[in-house]
Motif scaffolding. Structure first.
Motif, short mmCIF file in Angstrom:
data_model
loop_
_atom_site.label_atom_id
_atom_site.label_comp_id
_atom_site.label_asym_id
_atom_site.label_seq_id
_atom_site.Cartn_x
_atom_site.Cartn_y
_atom_site.Cartn_z
N LEU A 5 19.43 31.85 15.32
CA LEU A 5 20.48 31.27 16.15
C LEU A 5 19.88 31.01 17.52
O LEU A 5 19.24 31.90 18.10
CB LEU A 5 21.66 32.23 16.27
CG LEU A 5 22.78 31.82 17.25
CD1 LEU A 5 23.53 30.61 16.73
CD2 LEU A 5 23.74 32.99 17.49
N ILE A 6 20.03 29.80 18.04
CA ILE A 6 19.49 29.44 19.35
C ILE A 6 20.60 29.50 20.39
O ILE A 6 21.62 28.81 20.25
CB ILE A 6 18.89 28.03 19.32
CG1 ILE A 6 17.76 27.94 18.29
CG2 ILE A 6 18.37 27.64 20.70
CD1 ILE A 6 17.29 26.51 18.02
N ALA A 7 20.42 30.31 21.42
CA ALA A 7 21.40 30.42 22.50
C ALA A 7 20.77 29.95 23.80
O ALA A 7 19.90 30.62 24.36
CB ALA A 7 21.90 31.86 22.63
N ASP A 8 21.18 28.80 24.25
CA ASP A 8 20.64 28.21 25.48
C ASP A 8 21.65 27.17 25.98
O ASP A 8 22.21 26.43 25.18
CB ASP A 8 19.29 27.55 25.21
CG ASP A 8 18.51 27.27 26.48
OD1 ASP A 8 18.99 26.46 27.30
OD2 ASP A 8 17.42 27.85 26.66
N LEU A 52 17.51 33.72 19.41
CA LEU A 52 16.62 33.32 20.49
C LEU A 52 17.51 33.14 21.71
O LEU A 52 18.27 32.18 21.80
CB LEU A 52 15.92 32.01 20.10
CG LEU A 52 14.69 31.59 20.89
CD1 LEU A 52 13.62 32.66 20.84
CD2 LEU A 52 14.16 30.27 20.35
N MET A 53 17.43 34.10 22.65
CA MET A 53 18.45 34.22 23.70
C MET A 53 17.93 33.86 25.09
O MET A 53 17.03 34.52 25.62
CB MET A 53 18.98 35.66 23.72
CG MET A 53 20.10 35.92 24.71
SD MET A 53 21.69 35.30 24.14
CE MET A 53 22.11 36.56 22.91
N ASP A 54 18.52 32.82 25.67
CA ASP A 54 18.25 32.51 27.07
C ASP A 54 19.00 33.52 27.92
O ASP A 54 20.00 34.10 27.48
CB ASP A 54 18.71 31.08 27.37
CG ASP A 54 18.30 30.63 28.76
OD1 ASP A 54 17.32 31.18 29.31
OD2 ASP A 54 18.96 29.73 29.30
N VAL A 55 18.55 33.73 29.15
CA VAL A 55 19.20 34.72 30.02
C VAL A 55 20.29 34.08 30.87
O VAL A 55 21.43 34.51 30.88
CB VAL A 55 18.17 35.41 30.92
CG1 VAL A 55 18.87 36.30 31.94
CG2 VAL A 55 17.20 36.24 30.09
N LEU A 79 15.56 38.10 20.64
CA LEU A 79 14.32 37.80 21.36
C LEU A 79 14.71 37.06 22.64
O LEU A 79 15.25 35.96 22.60
CB LEU A 79 13.41 36.93 20.49
CG LEU A 79 12.04 36.54 21.05
CD1 LEU A 79 11.23 37.78 21.42
CD2 LEU A 79 11.28 35.68 20.05
N ILE A 80 14.48 37.71 23.78
CA ILE A 80 14.87 37.17 25.08
C ILE A 80 13.83 36.18 25.59
O ILE A 80 12.63 36.40 25.46
CB ILE A 80 15.01 38.32 26.11
CG1 ILE A 80 16.20 39.23 25.76
CG2 ILE A 80 15.13 37.78 27.52
CD1 ILE A 80 17.53 38.72 26.19
#
Length: 225
Positions: A5-8, A52-55, A79-80
Motif C-alpha cells: 500500500l502506497i501512502a503519499d 510504504l509510508m510518507d511522513v 516502511l517509513i
C-alpha cells in the motif's frame, strides 16, 4: 507475491512508486492513500504486507498512522520514507513501530530491497545507524520515574525471561553490533547468534531487531554513548 500500500500525498510520487513496484514479478500495489487516515483505513481493509509510508501528509501524519497500524497487531509492516537519514521523523517512525526507514533519494533497487526485507520480517536500518539515531534523540525517551506506576516495571519484566547470554547479546545489539560482529567478538557461531536473536525477539515481543534495540534503550540496558 508481496502486496504493498502506497501512502503519499503527492499523486506523481505515488504514480512513480506504483510504476516501479509493478515492474517487479514479486510485487503488486493493492492501494494508494493520499493521507494517514486513509492509509489506516485501507490497511484494515486490504491487509497489505507492507505500507510504504510518507511522513508529511495532511491531516493524520505518517507517524501517527504508523502507530495506529502497528497497534492493531496485524501482520502489516511499515516502511517509513524520510527526507534525511538522521532526523526526528525517522526516530519517531521507529518508535511508533515502523520496521525501518529509507530516505526519499534512495536508489530504486534500495527501495525494492527494503520492501522485500520488511515483508520477510527484517528491519531496514543498519545496526550502526540505529544506534546513532537513538543516541541523537535519546532525550525524547520517557523518563521512567515519570511513568505511571508499574509501566517501567512492565518493560523491565520483558527482559526477565532472557538468559544471561541473551541479555548480553541484546545489549551489544543496542550498541550497533551486527550478527557477524557479535559472533566474532563473543566467539560464537553466526548461526548461534541468529538463534539467540530470534529468541530475544520472541521473548520480548519485539517485531524486529529495531524494536528490540528500542526496548534496550527504554529499559536502560543500553545508554547513549
Amino acid at each position: 507475491m508481496t502486496t504493498v500500500l502506497i501512502a503519499d500525498d503527492q499523486p506523481l510520487q505515488r504514480f512513480g512508486f506504483r510504476m516501479l513496484l509493478e515492474s517487479q514479478d514479486d510485487m503488486t500495489v493493492v492501494g494508494e492513500a493520499p493521507g494517514g487516515a486513509e492509509a489506516v483505513r485501507l490497511t484494515a481493509e486490504l491487509h497489505p504486507d507492507v505500507v510504504l509510508m510518507d511522513v508529511r501528509m495532511p491531516g493524520l501524519n505518517g507517524i501517527e498512522a504508523t502507530r495506529r497500524i502497528v497497534a492493531t497487531g496485524g501482520r502489516t509492516r511499515v516502511l517509513i520514507l524520510t527526507t534525511f537519514d538522521l532526523d526526528e521523523y525517522a526516530y519517531s517512525g521507529l518508535r511508533a513501530g515502523a520496521s525501518g526507514f529509507l530516505v526519499k533519494d534512495a536508489q530504486p533497487e534500495e527501495l525494492l530491497a527494503g520492501i522485500r526485507s520488511v515483508a520477510t520480517g527484517d528491519a531496514v536500518v543498519a545496526p550502526g545507524l540505529t544506534r546513532r539515531l537513538l543516541d541523537a534523540y535519546v532525550h525524547h525517551l520517557p523518563d521512567a520515574s515519570a511513568e505511571p506506576d508499574g509501566s517501567f516495571d512492565s518493560l523491565d519484566s520483558r527482559l526477565a525471561s532472557l538468559t544471561d547470554r541473551e541479555t548480553e547479546i541484546l545489549r551489544v545489539m543496542g550498541q550497533g553490533w551486527t550478527n557477524t560482529e557479535i559472533a566474532e567478538r563473543l566467539h560464537l557461531a553466526e548461526s548461534t547468534v541468529k538463534t539467540h536473536v530470534g529468541r530475544i525477539l520472541s521473548k520480548t515481543g519485539s517485531r524486529d531487531r529495531v524494536q528490540a534495540v528500542i526496548l534496550a534503550y527504554d529499559t536502560k540496558l543500553v545508554r547513549p554513548s
